[in-house]
Motif scaffolding. Structure first.
Motif, PDB file in Angstrom:
ATOM      1  N   VAL A   1      -0.588  44.412 -29.080  1.00 58.62           N
ATOM      2  CA  VAL A   1      -1.890  43.858 -28.684  1.00 58.62           C
ATOM      3  C   VAL A   1      -1.824  42.331 -28.674  1.00 58.62           C
ATOM      4  CG1 VAL A   1      -4.305  43.552 -29.414  1.00 58.62           C
ATOM      5  CG2 VAL A   1      -3.295  45.848 -29.375  1.00 58.62           C
ATOM      6  N   TYR A   2      -1.275  41.739 -29.718  1.00 59.36           N
ATOM      7  CA  TYR A   2      -1.230  40.281 -29.798  1.00 59.36           C
ATOM      8  C   TYR A   2      -0.339  39.680 -28.715  1.00 59.36           C
ATOM      9  CZ  TYR A   2      -3.279  41.223 -34.395  1.00 59.36           C
ATOM     10  OH  TYR A   2      -4.078  41.669 -35.416  1.00 59.36           O
ATOM     11  N   ASN A   3       0.780  40.336 -28.399  1.00 53.98           N
ATOM     12  CA  ASN A   3       1.623  39.856 -27.305  1.00 53.98           C
ATOM     13  C   ASN A   3       0.889  39.914 -25.972  1.00 53.98           C
ATOM     14  OD1 ASN A   3       3.994  39.024 -28.601  1.00 53.98           O
ATOM     15  ND2 ASN A   3       4.805  41.106 -28.660  1.00 53.98           N
ATOM     16  N   THR A   4       0.137  40.981 -25.760  1.00 56.59           N
ATOM     17  CA  THR A   4      -0.634  41.118 -24.525  1.00 56.59           C
ATOM     18  C   THR A   4      -1.692  40.028 -24.426  1.00 56.59           C
ATOM     19  OG1 THR A   4      -0.253  43.500 -24.444  1.00 56.59           O
ATOM     20  CG2 THR A   4      -2.148  42.668 -23.206  1.00 56.59           C
TER      21      THR A   4
ATOM     22  N   ARG B   1      -2.135  36.836 -21.785  1.00 53.49           N
ATOM     23  CA  ARG B   1      -3.370  36.657 -21.019  1.00 53.49           C
ATOM     24  C   ARG B   1      -4.021  35.292 -21.258  1.00 53.49           C
ATOM     25  NH1 ARG B   1      -6.850  39.471 -17.910  1.00 53.49           N
ATOM     26  NH2 ARG B   1      -9.067  39.018 -18.094  1.00 53.49           N
ATOM     27  N   TYR B   2      -4.069  34.862 -22.522  1.00 54.51           N
ATOM     28  CA  TYR B   2      -4.847  33.678 -22.881  1.00 54.51           C
ATOM     29  C   TYR B   2      -4.004  32.465 -23.297  1.00 54.51           C
ATOM     30  CZ  TYR B   2      -8.641  37.045 -22.760  1.00 54.51           C
ATOM     31  OH  TYR B   2      -9.530  38.017 -22.358  1.00 54.51           O
TER      32      TYR B   2
ATOM     33  N   VAL C   1      -1.934  31.369 -31.648  1.00 59.61           N
ATOM     34  CA  VAL C   1      -2.125  32.224 -32.822  1.00 59.61           C
ATOM     35  C   VAL C   1      -1.699  33.664 -32.516  1.00 59.61           C
ATOM     36  CG1 VAL C   1      -4.572  32.802 -32.395  1.00 59.61           C
ATOM     37  CG2 VAL C   1      -3.694  32.776 -34.737  1.00 59.61           C
ATOM     38  N   PHE C   2      -1.874  34.102 -31.271  1.00 58.95           N
ATOM     39  CA  PHE C   2      -1.456  35.462 -30.916  1.00 58.95           C
ATOM     40  C   PHE C   2       0.065  35.604 -30.969  1.00 58.95           C
ATOM     41  CE2 PHE C   2      -5.624  35.663 -28.563  1.00 58.95           C
ATOM     42  CZ  PHE C   2      -6.191  36.648 -29.356  1.00 58.95           C
ATOM     43  N   SER C   3       0.800  34.640 -30.426  1.00 62.76           N
ATOM     44  CA  SER C   3       2.264  34.756 -30.436  1.00 62.76           C
ATOM     45  C   SER C   3       2.825  34.592 -31.844  1.00 62.76           C
ATOM     46  CB  SER C   3       2.905  33.762 -29.466  1.00 62.76           C
ATOM     47  OG  SER C   3       2.675  32.436 -29.866  1.00 62.76           O
ATOM     48  N   ASN C   4       2.247  33.681 -32.627  1.00 62.54           N
ATOM     49  CA  ASN C   4       2.720  33.488 -33.994  1.00 62.54           C
ATOM     50  C   ASN C   4       2.541  34.750 -34.828  1.00 62.54           C
ATOM     51  OD1 ASN C   4       3.348  30.843 -33.376  1.00 62.54           O
ATOM     52  ND2 ASN C   4       1.565  29.979 -34.385  1.00 62.54           N
TER      53      ASN C   4
ATOM     54  N   ALA D   1     -11.068  39.186 -27.412  1.00 63.07           N
ATOM     55  CA  ALA D   1      -9.697  39.406 -27.873  1.00 63.07           C
ATOM     56  C   ALA D   1      -9.555  39.018 -29.348  1.00 63.07           C
ATOM     57  CB  ALA D   1      -8.722  38.611 -27.008  1.00 63.07           C
ATOM     58  N   LEU D   2     -10.152  37.904 -29.723  1.00 61.14           N
ATOM     59  CA  LEU D   2     -10.113  37.487 -31.126  1.00 61.14           C
ATOM     60  C   LEU D   2     -10.862  38.477 -32.018  1.00 61.14           C
ATOM     61  CD1 LEU D   2     -10.602  33.677 -30.548  1.00 61.14           C
ATOM     62  CD2 LEU D   2      -8.565  34.758 -31.554  1.00 61.14           C
TER      63      LEU D   2
END
Length: 143
Positions: free
Chosen positions: A23-26, A30-31, A35-38, A93-94
């Motif tokens: 989910v975080y990679n997706t 997208r955005y 913070v998602f990639s980390n 997403a957050l």
């Protein structure tokens, strides 16, 4: 069953950590919010820690190789719902990420209550601490 009788929710936990990573990679794709990639990288480390436990106890790895694919129907449905939610906006997403971490924290607390195995308790305690940090990181990003 054998997994529950040994206190090994690790078969499910491995897929739950994979769900968070995927989910975080997706959402990062997208955005572009770092913070998602980390945290996706951290979730991969969590997956590796759980895989070590699976191997130690001779349990098969349930995590499919393909991103977004799960052999647990409930997790597949949850993944699909979270992606749909997160595709609405960065805020959504957050919020989905916050839900993932809150769920993870509750499941880890349950896992700690169910096992007396020192190795499981050590891994679950570390994952719990990390999930609490992830929850704070995502919450700080919300408007």
């Amino acid at each position: 069953d054998l997994v529950r009788s040994r206190g090994l929710g690790d078969v499910y936990k491995r897929q739950e950590e994979k769900l968070a990573r995927d989910v975080y990679n997706t959402f990062y794709d997208r955005y572009g919010l770092r913070v998602f990639s980390n945290i996706a990288a951290s979730e991969q480390a969590h997956m590796n820690a759980v895989l070590t436990l699976l191997n130690r106890y001779g349990l098969a790895d349930p995590a499919a190789a393909a991103p977004g694919v799960f052999n647990n129907d409930a997790l597949q449905a949850l993944y699909d719902d979270l992606i749909d939610q997160g595709n609405e906006s960065l805020t959504a997403a957050l919020q989905a990420a916050v839900l993932i971490e809150e769920t993870d924290i509750a499941d880890l607390q349950d896992g700690l209550a169910l096992t007396s195995h020192a190795d499981l308790r050590a891994v679950y305690t570390n994952l719990l601490r990390a999930s609490q940090n992830h929850l704070r990181a995502f919450s700080r990003q919300l408007p």
